[in-house]
Design a protein around this motif. Sequence first.
Motif, mmCIF file in Angstrom:
data_model
loop_
_atom_site.group_PDB
_atom_site.id
_atom_site.type_symbol
_atom_site.label_atom_id
_atom_site.label_comp_id
_atom_site.label_asym_id
_atom_site.label_seq_id
_atom_site.Cartn_x
_atom_site.Cartn_y
_atom_site.Cartn_z
ATOM 1 N N GLY A 279 20.555 -20.616 103.628
ATOM 2 C CA GLY A 279 20.431 -19.845 104.852
ATOM 3 C C GLY A 279 20.489 -18.341 104.669
ATOM 4 N N SER A 280 20.653 -17.891 103.450
ATOM 5 C CA SER A 280 20.671 -16.453 103.177
ATOM 6 C C SER A 280 20.449 -16.253 101.682
ATOM 7 C CB SER A 280 21.995 -15.814 103.614
ATOM 8 O OG SER A 280 23.055 -16.266 102.787
ATOM 9 N N LEU A 281 20.212 -15.005 101.314
ATOM 10 C CA LEU A 281 20.134 -14.636 99.905
ATOM 11 C C LEU A 281 21.408 -13.908 99.516
ATOM 12 C CD1 LEU A 281 16.471 -13.243 99.699
ATOM 13 C CD2 LEU A 281 17.261 -15.576 99.295
ATOM 14 N N ILE A 282 21.737 -13.928 98.244
ATOM 15 C CA ILE A 282 22.876 -13.182 97.754
ATOM 16 C C ILE A 282 22.604 -11.687 97.941
ATOM 17 C CG2 ILE A 282 21.952 -13.133 95.378
ATOM 18 C CD1 ILE A 282 24.840 -13.270 94.382
ATOM 19 N N ASP A 283 23.623 -10.916 98.301
ATOM 20 C CA ASP A 283 23.442 -9.461 98.416
ATOM 21 C C ASP A 283 23.061 -8.889 97.056
ATOM 22 O OD1 ASP A 283 24.013 -9.428 101.108
ATOM 23 O OD2 ASP A 283 26.125 -8.900 100.840
ATOM 24 N N MET A 284 22.217 -7.869 97.051
ATOM 25 C CA MET A 284 21.703 -7.310 95.801
ATOM 26 C C MET A 284 21.786 -5.787 95.819
ATOM 27 S SD MET A 284 18.025 -8.103 93.947
ATOM 28 C CE MET A 284 16.999 -7.383 95.240
ATOM 29 N N SER A 285 22.037 -5.209 94.661
ATOM 30 C CA SER A 285 21.985 -3.754 94.491
ATOM 31 C C SER A 285 20.693 -3.394 93.778
ATOM 32 C CB SER A 285 23.171 -3.256 93.651
ATOM 33 O OG SER A 285 24.367 -3.256 94.392
ATOM 34 N N ILE A 286 19.938 -2.482 94.388
ATOM 35 C CA ILE A 286 18.733 -1.941 93.773
ATOM 36 C C ILE A 286 19.104 -0.655 93.050
ATOM 37 C CG2 ILE A 286 16.531 -0.806 94.275
ATOM 38 C CD1 ILE A 286 16.241 -3.726 94.523
ATOM 39 N N THR A 287 18.627 -0.501 91.827
ATOM 40 C CA THR A 287 18.943 0.687 91.035
ATOM 41 C C THR A 287 17.658 1.406 90.666
ATOM 42 O OG1 THR A 287 20.830 -0.497 90.099
ATOM 43 C CG2 THR A 287 20.168 1.515 88.996
ATOM 44 N N LEU A 288 17.587 2.707 91.029
ATOM 45 C CA LEU A 288 16.396 3.502 90.767
ATOM 46 C C LEU A 288 16.741 4.766 90.003
ATOM 47 C CD1 LEU A 288 14.525 3.459 94.226
ATOM 48 C CD2 LEU A 288 14.264 1.866 92.317
ATOM 49 N N ASP A 289 15.793 5.238 89.195
ATOM 50 C CA ASP A 289 15.869 6.553 88.571
ATOM 51 C C ASP A 289 15.387 7.569 89.601
ATOM 52 O OD1 ASP A 289 15.322 8.928 87.199
ATOM 53 O OD2 ASP A 289 14.678 7.905 85.392
ATOM 54 N N THR A 290 16.244 8.542 89.951
ATOM 55 C CA THR A 290 15.913 9.471 91.039
ATOM 56 C C THR A 290 15.447 10.837 90.537
ATOM 57 O OG1 THR A 290 18.237 10.180 91.224
ATOM 58 C CG2 THR A 290 17.530 8.345 92.617
ATOM 59 N N ARG A 291 15.083 10.955 89.280
ATOM 60 C CA ARG A 291 14.564 12.241 88.800
ATOM 61 C C ARG A 291 13.372 12.698 89.644
ATOM 62 N NH1 ARG A 291 16.649 9.675 84.435
ATOM 63 N NH2 ARG A 291 17.698 10.906 82.808
ATOM 64 N N ARG A 292 12.428 11.792 89.850
ATOM 65 C CA ARG A 292 11.224 12.146 90.595
ATOM 66 C C ARG A 292 11.558 12.449 92.050
ATOM 67 N NH1 ARG A 292 6.409 8.153 89.430
ATOM 68 N NH2 ARG A 292 6.953 8.944 87.349
ATOM 69 N N VAL A 293 12.470 11.676 92.627
ATOM 70 C CA VAL A 293 12.873 11.894 94.019
ATOM 71 C C VAL A 293 13.475 13.287 94.199
ATOM 72 C CG1 VAL A 293 14.575 11.168 95.750
ATOM 73 C CG2 VAL A 293 13.209 9.451 94.566
ATOM 74 N N LEU A 294 14.252 13.730 93.209
ATOM 75 C CA LEU A 294 14.900 15.036 93.282
ATOM 76 C C LEU A 294 14.004 16.170 92.800
ATOM 77 C CD1 LEU A 294 18.456 14.018 91.972
ATOM 78 C CD2 LEU A 294 17.781 14.508 94.340
ATOM 79 N N GLY A 295 12.767 15.844 92.430
ATOM 80 C CA GLY A 295 11.839 16.875 91.985
ATOM 81 C C GLY A 295 12.141 17.403 90.596
ATOM 82 N N LEU A 296 12.738 16.552 89.743
ATOM 83 C CA LEU A 296 13.136 16.980 88.408
ATOM 84 C C LEU A 296 12.159 16.447 87.357
ATOM 85 C CD1 LEU A 296 16.970 16.243 88.661
ATOM 86 C CD2 LEU A 296 15.806 18.425 89.045
ATOM 87 N N ASP A 297 12.056 17.167 86.260
ATOM 88 C CA ASP A 297 11.255 16.741 85.126
ATOM 89 C C ASP A 297 11.887 15.510 84.489
ATOM 90 O OD1 ASP A 297 10.713 16.952 82.004
ATOM 91 O OD2 ASP A 297 9.081 18.000 83.023
ATOM 92 N N ASN A 298 11.062 14.639 83.914
ATOM 93 C CA ASN A 298 11.592 13.449 83.238
ATOM 94 C C ASN A 298 12.471 13.785 82.053
ATOM 95 O OD1 ASN A 298 10.473 11.574 84.962
ATOM 96 N ND2 ASN A 298 8.592 11.333 83.775
ATOM 97 N N GLY A 299 12.399 15.030 81.566
ATOM 98 C CA GLY A 299 13.196 15.428 80.413
ATOM 99 C C GLY A 299 14.643 15.731 80.729
ATOM 100 N N PHE A 300 15.050 15.654 82.009
ATOM 101 C CA PHE A 300 16.443 15.942 82.348
ATOM 102 C C PHE A 300 17.344 14.848 81.777
ATOM 103 C CE2 PHE A 300 14.780 19.157 84.983
ATOM 104 C CZ PHE A 300 15.822 19.987 85.366
#
Length: 445
Positions: A279-300
Amino acid sequence: MAEVSIICKRTVISTMPVQPGKFIPLSVLDRVMERNHVRSVFYYQFPSERKSGELTDKLRESISEMLSAFPLVMGRLLRSPDEGQWMVKCNDAGLRMVEANAKGTVNEWLQNLDREKELKLVHWEEMSHKPYFWSPFYVQITEFEGGGLAIGLSCTHLLSDPTSATMIIKAWADTTLGGKHIHQPPLFHPLPPQRQGNTYTNHQPYLINHYKSAIQNPVPISKHKHKTITLLFSQEMVRNCIAMAGIPNAHDHEKKLTPFEALSALFWTRTSKVKGMEGSLIDMSITLDTRRVLGLDNGFFGNYTVYNKVRGDGLDENELSKAAFAIKEVVSKMESDGVMDLIEWLEQEKCEIPPLMNGYHLVCVNLENVDSYSAIFEDNVSPVHVSYYIEPSVGPGQVLILPSPRSEGAFGRVVMVTLPEDEAEKLLNDELIQQFAPTTLMGLN
């Protein structure tokens, strides 16, 4: 003779002395990951035969060149005198290197791979009670007697996320292949500054609530023995998964699923099924790399990974499209203002006991942008396989979605799933997963 025989353990330092008195403070996104560590293994099949130890000697020389650009990797942890927060003192204490031999060829090894066997290729030591004398980074070079090489890197998540760990291997490959030139030198800079006249209370606190829950509600460490399975999905298989998980009546570009969203929905529903959820799914945590979201170069360099919760209430194992939509909606909320809200809240919170971020829910980590297969140590020799682990494996489970070798196409993906042993076996035989006919790269004994 054991499958893997340790030859020696040594310390390597850079070819250039570290500037004395240099310190690197750690960000709040670094500090919240203190209780986790990262391990990765890169496998290579080099075309020509060499004398035993020849490759290791070459790599030992080139790593010293690479370390000149990574003073943090050779440094040691200590607490700041004012607030007692972690920082790195850059010095010439060096990087710990383990040199080893393994039986057979690298291809034979990969044909009979499991979690316990693979972790023998990546040395790790837990932080000692005297952190200043402890190396936060370890590398292991394992030469296979019949041909091939494995490079293992392990580090505390306090100093590096998987993207940054891969950056080290890539820079090492650059110095081996092309001398002293590193194509993407690391950038050691603080997180974007806090916003003037703005506070985290101005926005919907989705990310804050998830971290607050993890900090305030520590979970007991599971004692289940975990197993890892690794599945390769070709470009065609991923496109089929996207089509199956497609959102009904979606015509505009914004509603189209990404490979990550489709595959994470697939494994979210299948994992919930093997855990006996009804009747439901297990709660899940999604994990993302936020360099692009923050406008940062991948080299950070450092930690730019952020977690957010996807609720399983009201969904079930047969609703793949609804699961994919729930994931897409949560991913869309992990934008710049939300991440900055989280950073500012963590700065004010000053959490004394960091949470175990991968111990609370089923965790699904997006590593699609990790550029593993560009770590080329010799001309035209890319890794034949790459694995990652975010440890310890103590919670309900973990799903890592990685790029596949380039031969599999732009949409090809590798999925590493770590679950309690009995659940991993059920997942491997799941009817819907088998319908896509992925290649099993790592199974169970």
